[in-house]
Design a protein around this motif. Structure first.
Motif, PDB file in Angstrom:
ATOM      1  N   GLY A 207     -12.617  56.387  37.015  1.00 11.69           N
ATOM      2  CA  GLY A 207     -11.492  56.803  36.328  1.00 11.69           C
ATOM      3  C   GLY A 207     -10.384  55.786  35.931  1.00 11.69           C
ATOM      4  O   GLY A 207     -10.655  54.561  36.509  1.00 11.69           O
ATOM      5  N   HIS A 243     -15.774  61.867  38.284  1.00 14.19           N
ATOM      6  CA  HIS A 243     -14.230  61.296  37.825  1.00 14.19           C
ATOM      7  C   HIS A 243     -13.399  61.703  39.078  1.00 14.19           C
ATOM      8  O   HIS A 243     -13.603  62.539  39.872  1.00 14.19           O
ATOM      9  CB  HIS A 243     -13.754  62.253  36.694  1.00 14.19           C
ATOM     10  N   THR A 338     -12.481  58.477  30.960  1.00 17.18           N
ATOM     11  CA  THR A 338     -12.305  56.973  31.903  1.00 17.18           C
ATOM     12  C   THR A 338     -12.038  55.908  30.654  1.00 17.18           C
ATOM     13  O   THR A 338     -10.967  55.014  30.869  1.00 17.18           O
ATOM     14  CB  THR A 338     -13.483  56.622  32.741  1.00 17.18           C
TER      15      THR A 338
END
Length: 365
Positions: A207, A243, A338
């Motif tokens: 992330g 994530h 991301t």
């Protein structure tokens, strides 16, 4: 960014604002990547958040770029290995819920400093548990974050379940497995003097805002910023990428169930992607596709590579069944979100608003 989010199934859960609102929460490791996002997430739920961690690493950090300091009741700097500092942090925060993320989490550092790695990850966790015993009156729950690398990896490529044997060939993995044993021992031996405890074992978390050492996505953007090709240790190694906000929501669901004293709450839980795992080569290909330009990389000198498992997969069905946890970002969306964060960072854009909108999406049912 809204089109990146895939709706989770109707019976899945998101963290409950009513449980977190005005709740005193202590986050250890709050200056790190995951800890910073967790503080922002808790603040969005209305919690009163305190932190205890080492000072930030040099260079850009999620803590600064996310504006985490503005969301904290207090931020205390110290070392988990310092018994008195840990005890003081717990007393001053007077937490109702503790989320323990602080650790020496770099595999390569574990080889360079094995004693320090074990001291931080095992003794440091014991220092925290001892401090919690002394603060029992206010406590409702504690989640201790370990790693998906706590399992004895026999090289077969099986997806590990919570009941599989613990182990670890390298110092980092072994220290996290030892941490699991220590937590289980304290939960068994001092059940009346500690709040409900559980460990959380997450796969590879990615992330925006991760600038950690020897991590794929940060290494990629550092290389691009320097105008150099990315060096890859093992392009065909596979890992369970997911994530950061999905994983952190899982930690909060686990803490909620512990707080509510649900008898069905598991005391060790895997958090991993539905699609199992991806090779490093495939991750780089996906990043190239979602960004519209290929990633330039080459393989690192094999002589300079330390030992790592070629394949690592975990089975997160227990989290899905017992916590009704479900990742909101799946497939390419994990990498699209991301990459968008890092692209904004490279352009010098303000990241706080972008990040707070991501938090809002993560906690909205």
């Amino acid at each position: 960014m809204e089109d990146l989010v895939r709706t989770t199934p109707r019976d899945s859960r998101r963290p409950a604002p009513d449980l977190w609102r005005n709740r005193r929460v202590l986050v250890t490791g709050h200056t790190g990547f995951k800890g910073s996002w967790l503080c922002l997430l808790l603040s969005g739920l209305g919690a009163n958040v305190s932190g205890f961690a080492l000072p930030q690493e040099p260079g850009p950090t999620a803590f600064d770029l996310l504006g985490v300091a503005d969301h904290l009741q207090q931020s205390q700097l110290g070392d988990l290995r310092d018994t008195s500092a840990v005890a003081a942090a717990v007393r001053e925060a007077n937490p109702e819920i503790v989320l323990h993320l602080a650790a020496q989490a770099v595999v390569g550092r574990g080889y360079r400093d094995p004693a320090g790695t074990f001291a931080t990850n095992v003794t440091g966790t014991i220092n925290l548990l001892e401090a919690l015993r002394a603060q029992m009156d206010s406590l409702a729950a504690a989640v201790i974050v370990t790693s998906d690398k706590v399992y004895r990896n026999d090289g077969t490529g099986q997806a590990f379940r919570e009941t599989d044997p613990l182990g670890g060939g390298d110092p980092y993995s072994a220290s996290k497995a030892a941490c699991e044993i220590a937590v289980a021992s304290y939960a068994h031996s001092f059940a009346g003097a500690l709040p409900p405890l559980a460990t959380a074992r997450a796969g590879n978390v990615i992330g925006g805002g991760d600038f950690g050492e020897d991590r794929l996505i940060p290494d990629l953007f550092r290389a691009e910023r320097a105008g150099q090709p990315l060096l890859i240790r093992r392009p065909d190694a596979t890992r369970p990428f997911q994530h950061v906000l999905d994983v952190l929501c899982g930690y909060l669901l686990l803490a909620e169930d512990l707080t509510l004293r649900s008898p069905e709450t598991p005391r060790a839980v895997n958090f991993g992607p539905e699609d199992r795992e991806m090779s490093v080569r495939d991750v780089l290909g996906t990043l190239g596709r979602v960004r519209g330009r290929p990633v330039e990389w080459r393989q690192a000198d094999p002589q300079a590579v330390y030992a790592e498992a070629p394949r690592l997969a975990i089975d997160a069905s227990l989290a899905r069944q017992s916590l009704r946890w479900e990742p909101r970002l799946k497939g390419d969306a994990i990498f699209t979100e991301t990459a968008a964060w890092y692209e904004a960072w490279l352009k010098g854009e303000t990241l706080r608003g972008l990040s707070e909108r991501a938090i809002e999406r993560a906690i909205t049912p």
